[in-house]
Design a protein around this motif. Structure first.
Motif, short mmCIF file in Angstrom:
data_model
loop_
_atom_site.label_atom_id
_atom_site.label_comp_id
_atom_site.label_asym_id
_atom_site.label_seq_id
_atom_site.Cartn_x
_atom_site.Cartn_y
_atom_site.Cartn_z
N LEU A 55 6.43 -23.81 16.01
CA LEU A 55 6.60 -23.47 14.93
C LEU A 55 7.58 -21.98 15.07
CD1 LEU A 55 2.90 -22.45 12.88
CD2 LEU A 55 5.13 -24.22 11.97
N GLN A 56 7.10 -21.86 16.16
CA GLN A 56 8.81 -20.91 16.75
C GLN A 56 10.13 -21.53 17.27
OE1 GLN A 56 6.76 -19.59 20.39
NE2 GLN A 56 6.21 -17.57 19.96
N GLU A 57 10.20 -22.95 17.41
CA GLU A 57 11.29 -23.63 17.52
C GLU A 57 11.74 -23.92 16.44
OE1 GLU A 57 11.16 -26.96 20.24
OE2 GLU A 57 11.15 -25.54 21.48
N PHE A 58 10.76 -23.75 14.90
CA PHE A 58 11.64 -23.87 13.35
C PHE A 58 11.93 -22.65 13.41
CE2 PHE A 58 10.17 -23.96 9.48
CZ PHE A 58 11.37 -25.28 8.75
N GLY A 59 11.88 -21.30 13.82
CA GLY A 59 12.63 -20.20 13.48
C GLY A 59 11.46 -19.43 12.49
N LEU A 60 9.89 -19.75 12.41
CA LEU A 60 8.63 -19.05 12.24
C LEU A 60 8.85 -17.59 13.27
CD1 LEU A 60 6.08 -20.83 10.61
CD2 LEU A 60 8.14 -19.43 9.85
N PRO A 61 8.68 -16.74 12.96
CA PRO A 61 8.34 -15.49 13.81
C PRO A 61 6.97 -14.88 14.23
CG PRO A 61 8.93 -14.41 11.87
CD PRO A 61 8.74 -15.37 11.32
N ILE A 62 6.65 -15.93 15.28
CA ILE A 62 5.56 -16.15 16.04
C ILE A 62 5.29 -14.63 17.28
CG2 ILE A 62 3.06 -16.80 16.18
CD1 ILE A 62 4.69 -19.24 14.54
N ALA A 63 4.56 -14.10 17.18
CA ALA A 63 4.51 -13.17 18.69
C ALA A 63 3.50 -13.15 19.19
CB ALA A 63 5.26 -11.94 18.90
N TYR A 64 2.80 -13.12 20.61
CA TYR A 64 1.70 -13.19 21.10
C TYR A 64 1.44 -11.58 21.26
CZ TYR A 64 -1.88 -13.92 24.52
OH TYR A 64 -3.53 -13.73 25.88
N TYR A 65 0.69 -11.14 21.89
CA TYR A 65 0.14 -9.54 21.88
C TYR A 65 -0.67 -9.60 23.43
CZ TYR A 65 2.90 -7.43 18.43
OH TYR A 65 4.77 -7.84 17.65
N ASP B 72 -4.23 -7.20 23.40
CA ASP B 72 -5.49 -7.80 22.37
C ASP B 72 -5.38 -9.67 22.61
OD1 ASP B 72 -3.25 -8.32 20.95
OD2 ASP B 72 -4.58 -7.06 19.17
N LYS B 73 -4.41 -10.38 23.39
CA LYS B 73 -4.47 -11.62 23.23
C LYS B 73 -4.70 -12.64 21.48
CE LYS B 73 -7.09 -11.84 27.42
NZ LYS B 73 -7.94 -11.76 28.27
N THR B 74 -3.91 -12.03 21.09
CA THR B 74 -3.93 -12.78 19.44
C THR B 74 -2.35 -13.12 18.79
OG1 THR B 74 -3.16 -10.05 18.61
CG2 THR B 74 -5.32 -10.89 18.61
N TYR B 75 -2.29 -13.50 18.49
CA TYR B 75 -0.91 -13.94 17.71
C TYR B 75 -0.83 -13.81 16.75
CZ TYR B 75 -0.91 -17.80 21.55
OH TYR B 75 -0.81 -18.13 23.20
N ARG B 76 0.59 -13.73 16.29
CA ARG B 76 1.10 -12.40 14.70
C ARG B 76 2.17 -12.66 14.23
NH1 ARG B 76 -0.06 -6.29 17.19
NH2 ARG B 76 -2.13 -6.60 17.70
#
Length: 74
Positions: free
Chosen positions: A54-64, A67-71
């Motif tokens: 999904l990140q390679e596709f271009g969706l801006p998904i980040a890992y924090y 708190d060990k979460t994806y956003r």
């Protein structure tokens, strides 16, 4: 439980885009549980691959790491 890679990817995308934002994230366990609750087989490793795709596709998904979460950053 059905092994359906396409459906799993779509479910991961749905959860991240509809349930997260810049301040609220989901953990890997919550993502895996969400996928499994929809009757689709999902494991941690395969969900990591889905998030990466999904990140390679271009969706801006980040890992924090705090708190060990994806956003989803939209």
């Amino acid at each position: 439980m059905v092994k359906n890679v396409r459906m799993r990817l779509l479910l991961v995308m749905q959860l991240l885009t509809e349930s997260t934002d810049a301040t609220q994230g989901v953990t890997m366990q919550e993502i895996v549980s969400f996928v499994n609750e929809h009757g689709i087989a999902g494991e941690r490793k395969s969900v990591y691959e889905d998030i990466h795709a999904l990140q390679e596709f271009g969706l801006p998904i980040a890992y924090y790491s705090q708190d060990k979460t994806y956003r989803f950053q939209q």
